[in-house]
Design a protein around this motif. Structure first.
Motif, PDB file in Angstrom:
ATOM      1  N   TYR A 137       1.649  20.614   5.177  1.00  0.00           N
ATOM      2  CA  TYR A 137       1.803  20.791   6.622  1.00  0.00           C
ATOM      3  C   TYR A 137       0.512  20.386   7.320  1.00  0.00           C
ATOM      4  CZ  TYR A 137       5.803  23.604   5.171  1.00  0.00           C
ATOM      5  OH  TYR A 137       6.973  24.022   4.599  1.00  0.00           O
ATOM      6  N   CYS A 138       0.673  19.947   8.597  1.00  0.00           N
ATOM      7  CA  CYS A 138      -0.510  19.555   9.357  1.00  0.00           C
ATOM      8  C   CYS A 138      -1.171  20.757  10.027  1.00  0.00           C
ATOM      9  CB  CYS A 138      -0.146  18.513  10.405  1.00  0.00           C
ATOM     10  SG  CYS A 138       1.094  19.059  11.592  1.00  0.00           S
ATOM     11  N   GLY A 139      -0.502  21.914  10.001  1.00  0.00           N
ATOM     12  CA  GLY A 139      -1.083  23.117  10.586  1.00  0.00           C
ATOM     13  C   GLY A 139      -0.175  24.314  10.437  1.00  0.00           C
ATOM     14  N   ARG A 140      -0.680  25.456  10.844  1.00  0.00           N
ATOM     15  CA  ARG A 140       0.061  26.704  10.721  1.00  0.00           C
ATOM     16  C   ARG A 140       1.366  26.684  11.513  1.00  0.00           C
ATOM     17  NH1 ARG A 140       1.296  30.953   7.595  1.00  0.00           N
ATOM     18  NH2 ARG A 140       1.740  32.824   8.822  1.00  0.00           N
ATOM     19  N   ALA A 141       1.353  26.063  12.695  1.00  0.00           N
ATOM     20  CA  ALA A 141       2.545  26.041  13.545  1.00  0.00           C
ATOM     21  C   ALA A 141       3.704  25.335  12.843  1.00  0.00           C
ATOM     22  CB  ALA A 141       2.228  25.357  14.872  1.00  0.00           C
ATOM     23  N   CYS A 142       3.419  24.209  12.214  1.00  0.00           N
ATOM     24  CA  CYS A 142       4.473  23.473  11.505  1.00  0.00           C
ATOM     25  C   CYS A 142       4.952  24.241  10.271  1.00  0.00           C
ATOM     26  CB  CYS A 142       3.962  22.087  11.098  1.00  0.00           C
ATOM     27  SG  CYS A 142       4.129  20.844  12.409  1.00  0.00           S
ATOM     28  N   GLN A 143       4.039  24.932   9.599  1.00  0.00           N
ATOM     29  CA  GLN A 143       4.437  25.713   8.436  1.00  0.00           C
ATOM     30  C   GLN A 143       5.412  26.823   8.837  1.00  0.00           C
ATOM     31  OE1 GLN A 143       1.232  27.634   6.337  1.00  0.00           O
ATOM     32  NE2 GLN A 143       2.426  27.843   4.469  1.00  0.00           N
ATOM     33  N   VAL A 144       5.111  27.513   9.932  1.00  0.00           N
ATOM     34  CA  VAL A 144       5.985  28.588  10.417  1.00  0.00           C
ATOM     35  C   VAL A 144       7.328  28.020  10.861  1.00  0.00           C
ATOM     36  CG1 VAL A 144       6.278  30.337  12.220  1.00  0.00           C
ATOM     37  CG2 VAL A 144       4.064  30.091  11.075  1.00  0.00           C
TER      38      VAL A 144
ATOM     39  N   LEU B 257       0.847  -1.186   0.000  1.00  0.00           N
ATOM     40  CA  LEU B 257       0.000   0.000   0.000  1.00  0.00           C
ATOM     41  C   LEU B 257       0.882   1.234   0.000  1.00  0.00           C
ATOM     42  CD1 LEU B 257      -2.792  -0.952   2.547  1.00  0.00           C
ATOM     43  CD2 LEU B 257      -3.017  -0.713   0.070  1.00  0.00           C
ATOM     44  N   PRO B 258       0.502   2.299  -0.731  1.00  0.00           N
ATOM     45  CA  PRO B 258       1.333   3.501  -0.788  1.00  0.00           C
ATOM     46  C   PRO B 258       1.438   4.178   0.560  1.00  0.00           C
ATOM     47  CG  PRO B 258      -0.825   3.918  -1.752  1.00  0.00           C
ATOM     48  CD  PRO B 258      -0.751   2.449  -1.494  1.00  0.00           C
ATOM     49  N   ALA B 259       2.595   4.775   0.796  1.00  0.00           N
ATOM     50  CA  ALA B 259       2.791   5.524   2.038  1.00  0.00           C
ATOM     51  C   ALA B 259       1.916   6.763   2.042  1.00  0.00           C
ATOM     52  CB  ALA B 259       4.253   5.928   2.177  1.00  0.00           C
ATOM     53  N   PRO B 260       1.256   7.074   3.167  1.00  0.00           N
ATOM     54  CA  PRO B 260       0.388   8.248   3.210  1.00  0.00           C
ATOM     55  C   PRO B 260       1.182   9.536   3.170  1.00  0.00           C
ATOM     56  CG  PRO B 260       0.636   7.289   5.395  1.00  0.00           C
ATOM     57  CD  PRO B 260       1.300   6.355   4.442  1.00  0.00           C
ATOM     58  N   ALA B 261       0.540  10.609   2.748  1.00  0.00           N
ATOM     59  CA  ALA B 261       1.182  11.917   2.748  1.00  0.00           C
ATOM     60  C   ALA B 261       1.473  12.327   4.183  1.00  0.00           C
ATOM     61  CB  ALA B 261       0.261  12.925   2.071  1.00  0.00           C
ATOM     62  N   GLN B 262       2.525  13.139   4.369  1.00  0.00           N
ATOM     63  CA  GLN B 262       2.890  13.553   5.708  1.00  0.00           C
ATOM     64  C   GLN B 262       3.344  15.001   5.743  1.00  0.00           C
ATOM     65  OE1 GLN B 262       5.976  10.697   6.584  1.00  0.00           O
ATOM     66  NE2 GLN B 262       7.585  11.979   5.729  1.00  0.00           N
ATOM     67  N   CYS B 263       3.348  15.562   6.939  1.00  0.00           N
ATOM     68  CA  CYS B 263       3.761  16.945   7.157  1.00  0.00           C
ATOM     69  C   CYS B 263       5.262  17.072   6.902  1.00  0.00           C
ATOM     70  CB  CYS B 263       3.422  17.358   8.582  1.00  0.00           C
ATOM     71  SG  CYS B 263       4.032  18.987   9.054  1.00  0.00           S
ATOM     72  N   ALA B 264       5.674  18.136   6.178  1.00  0.00           N
ATOM     73  CA  ALA B 264       7.082  18.348   5.854  1.00  0.00           C
ATOM     74  C   ALA B 264       7.911  18.698   7.087  1.00  0.00           C
ATOM     75  CB  ALA B 264       7.210  19.458   4.814  1.00  0.00           C
ATOM     76  N   ASN B 265       7.247  19.134   8.170  1.00  0.00           N
ATOM     77  CA  ASN B 265       7.979  19.539   9.370  1.00  0.00           C
ATOM     78  C   ASN B 265       8.039  18.413  10.410  1.00  0.00           C
ATOM     79  OD1 ASN B 265       9.265  21.613  11.136  1.00  0.00           O
ATOM     80  ND2 ASN B 265       7.424  21.284  12.359  1.00  0.00           N
TER      81      ASN B 265
END
Length: 287
Positions: A262-269, A235-243
């Motif tokens: 990203y999973c949210g604004r905090a990780c994006q920053v 099964l393909p690996a799921p997408a994940q947050c870059a941080n």
């Protein structure tokens, strides 16, 4: 007016009389250039009555180009399209090897490919992304393939299609007014017919229709790949947050480059310091 000659070359002519005629997608080409005499002939495609408007055919042109070049649109234009820009940063892993593979496929590291109502997901989009998503183990085998014409691996194909689904969903979400709302507004006469807002609404409508078809096709292809993969025990690996690398879940694409999630604004920053150079480069390449 552009004309193809018998030797394969082309010639562009300015015909003031013909340029006075409006465009209709229902008209056929009615002008012929004779290279030997230098004459341009305009022929009637049907019988006209006195007072009838005479149209010519400008070509298979989408509404966004008709509006930009000629100042009008055609409601329900069958030639509507969306120009998808595909770009890869030169600092991406194995960029030089991938650049050679793109060249073999007749592509470049930055490509603009038109998605249309009749072909919402052209093969070149898949071919480009197959090469872009190659890992080290796949690069060696790619040298023996015909420029990504066929699926490289289940893992690669799933990554390509999953990224397409997510990217197209993000593009659709970036439109100020969604497709269904636009259809309702145009049907109820919210925009005065013939006005700038009415024309812009039709351009947006056409582009969103194309993107929705492209997303549906990518989803169908992804479902097929996942079904085949599950039979093989993969099964393909799921997408994940870059941080934080957590996922899957409600991930969001970077609003500028649309290349990482990203999973949210905090990780994006938190990730911005590492991502900003690549982000800016990708955005600048897209134009």
């Amino acid at each position: 007016m552009d004309f193809k000659l018998s030797d394969g070359s082309s010639v562009r002519l300015l015909a003031p009389f013909a340029d006075m005629l409006n465009h209709s997608s229902e008209s056929k080409q009615c002008h012929v250039y004779d290279a030997s005499s230098g004459d341009l002939s305009v022929l009637a495609g049907k019988d006209y009555e006195a007072g009838d408007q005479v149209y010519i055919h400008y070509g298979s042109i989408p509404n966004h180009r008709l509006l930009r070049l000629y100042g009008f649109i055609i409601p329900g234009n069958p030639n509507d399209s969306y120009d998808l820009v595909l770009a890869t940063h030169p600092l991406a892993p194995f960029f030089e090897q991938k650049q050679k593979l793109w060249a073999l496929a007749g592509l470049d590291s930055t490509c603009t490919i038109s998605l249309t109502l009749t072909d919402p997901l052209p093969k070149n989009v898949i071919r480009y992304l197959r090469i872009q998503r190659l890992d080290e183990s796949d690069l060696a085998s790619m040298a023996l393939r015909q420029a990504a014409d066929e699926k490289i691996s289940n893992s690669n194909e799933a990554q390509v299609l999953q990224s397409l689904v997510e990217s197209i969903a993000s593009l659709l979400g970036s439109f100020g007014t969604r497709l269904e709302k636009l259809e309702e507004q145009l049907a109820t006469g919210v925009y005065p017919v013939g006005g700038n807002a009415w024309a812009a609404a039709h351009v947006s409508l056409g582009e969103q229709r194309v993107l929705k078809l492209a997303k549906k096709k990518a989803e169908d292809l992804l479902a097929t790949v996942e079904s085949e993969s599950s039979k093989d025990g993969w099964l393909p690996a799921p997408a994940q947050c870059a941080n934080c690398e957590k996922g899957p879940g409600q991930l969001m694409l970077c609003g500028r480059c649309k290349a990482v999630m990203y999973c949210g604004r905090a990780c994006q920053v938190a990730h911005f310091k590492d991502h900003k150079a690549t982000c800016r480069a990708i955005v600048s390449q897209k134009g």
